[in-house]
Design an enzyme around this catalytic site. Sequence first.
Site, PDB file in Angstrom:
ATOM      1  N   ARG A 101       0.815  -1.212   0.000  1.00 41.54           N
ATOM      2  CA  ARG A 101       0.000   0.000   0.000  1.00 41.54           C
ATOM      3  C   ARG A 101       0.856   1.274   0.000  1.00 41.54           C
ATOM      4  NH1 ARG A 101      -1.418  -3.954   3.443  1.00 41.54           N
ATOM      5  NH2 ARG A 101      -3.487  -4.880   3.272  1.00 41.54           N
ATOM      6  N   HIS A 166      13.266  -5.143   2.390  1.00 38.83           N
ATOM      7  CA  HIS A 166      13.454  -4.302   1.209  1.00 38.83           C
ATOM      8  C   HIS A 166      13.201  -5.107  -0.056  1.00 38.83           C
ATOM      9  CE1 HIS A 166      17.517  -6.099   1.997  1.00 38.83           C
ATOM     10  NE2 HIS A 166      17.360  -6.403   0.710  1.00 38.83           N
ATOM     11  N   GLU A 214      17.213  -2.068  -2.363  1.00 38.64           N
ATOM     12  CA  GLU A 214      18.644  -2.289  -2.462  1.00 38.64           C
ATOM     13  C   GLU A 214      18.997  -2.295  -3.946  1.00 38.64           C
ATOM     14  OE1 GLU A 214      22.156  -5.430  -1.139  1.00 38.64           O
ATOM     15  OE2 GLU A 214      20.121  -6.170  -1.438  1.00 38.64           O
TER      16      GLU A 214
END
Length: 356
Positions: A101, A166, A214
């Site tokens: 979201r 990530h 990353e």
Amino acid sequence: MVRVIPMASSIRPTLSSLRFSPPSSLSLLNPSPRLPFFHLPSVSQSRSFGLKASRMLRQDGNSMRIMASGNVSQSVAAASPENVLEWVKHDKRRMLHVVYRVGDLDRTIKFYTECLGMKLLRKRDIPEERYTNAFLGYGPEDSHFVIELTYNYGVDKYDIGTGFGHFGIAVEDVAKAVELIRAKGGKITREPGPVKGGRSVIAFIEDPDGYKFELIERGPTPEPLCQVMLRVGDLNCSIEFYEKAFGMQLLRTRDNPEYKYTIAMLGYGPEDKSTVLELTYNYGVTEYDKGNAYAQIAIGTDDVYKTAEAIKLAGGKITREPGPLPGINTKITACLDPDGWKSVFVDNVDFLKELE
């Protein structure tokens, strides 16, 4: 814009119920208004996988075997547990997309296309359910792992929590990518340089909502959006679950005692050619706050019924029993892993039909 070379990666750490509401497309749950599973709904709603139909239904009891359009639940009763788990190893599986979201859809689309080099593949607004979602990536959905963003009307902020880590993106030149992102006003949280204890050149940046990416310096790859990192409380338990229930391969592990963490890379193909799941275990940490921003990963399968059986046999929790969604007949099943991370499996043939 960043020149992305489809590639894989390596990474390090930094420091949930499915309910369906009236007609909407493939959906999974969501702790705020709505979120696509395919789009995600409110905290207790579920969303569909980002396919065009967007209708949801209400859960009746704890099973959802809906016989829409004459579809009947396939039986796996005849298959022994050993046969089901063996079948998983040969099922045609692929990571389809990741759902999360955001508070300002246009702002995020602009950042991903101008700074990260992604393409906006499609966008869908569902005003009656008060949400909009957009699909972005480095190639078409039928052959690439993509991102599905969900904007719930009126919700401009979410809690990312401490469990989500990530996303990884393979780029040709990390330093150039970082400078471009910096020039566009992006936030750099780790300057380009070799990963600690290794030689791979990486950098970390944050998007407008605080999701970390990353950047990994690699050569050309068919899958630039190369990894999703999640933190887990028991790495061995998680590895066993993803191998047995999801049919993933353990590609490699790396322990970093100096920094007190261990990672494991799992997936359906080599890191330089496919998207992988990176699980991170931080020494002594067994639980994380998952927040309400990150939603789930969608995975293709040839049989959602056998998939659900395998998940149960491996100790996973089914949150949406396998079966077709009303109105569109796309078959899905949803589950939670040992740490409560959600995943949705979608029938491969149905998924392609939905894209059409």
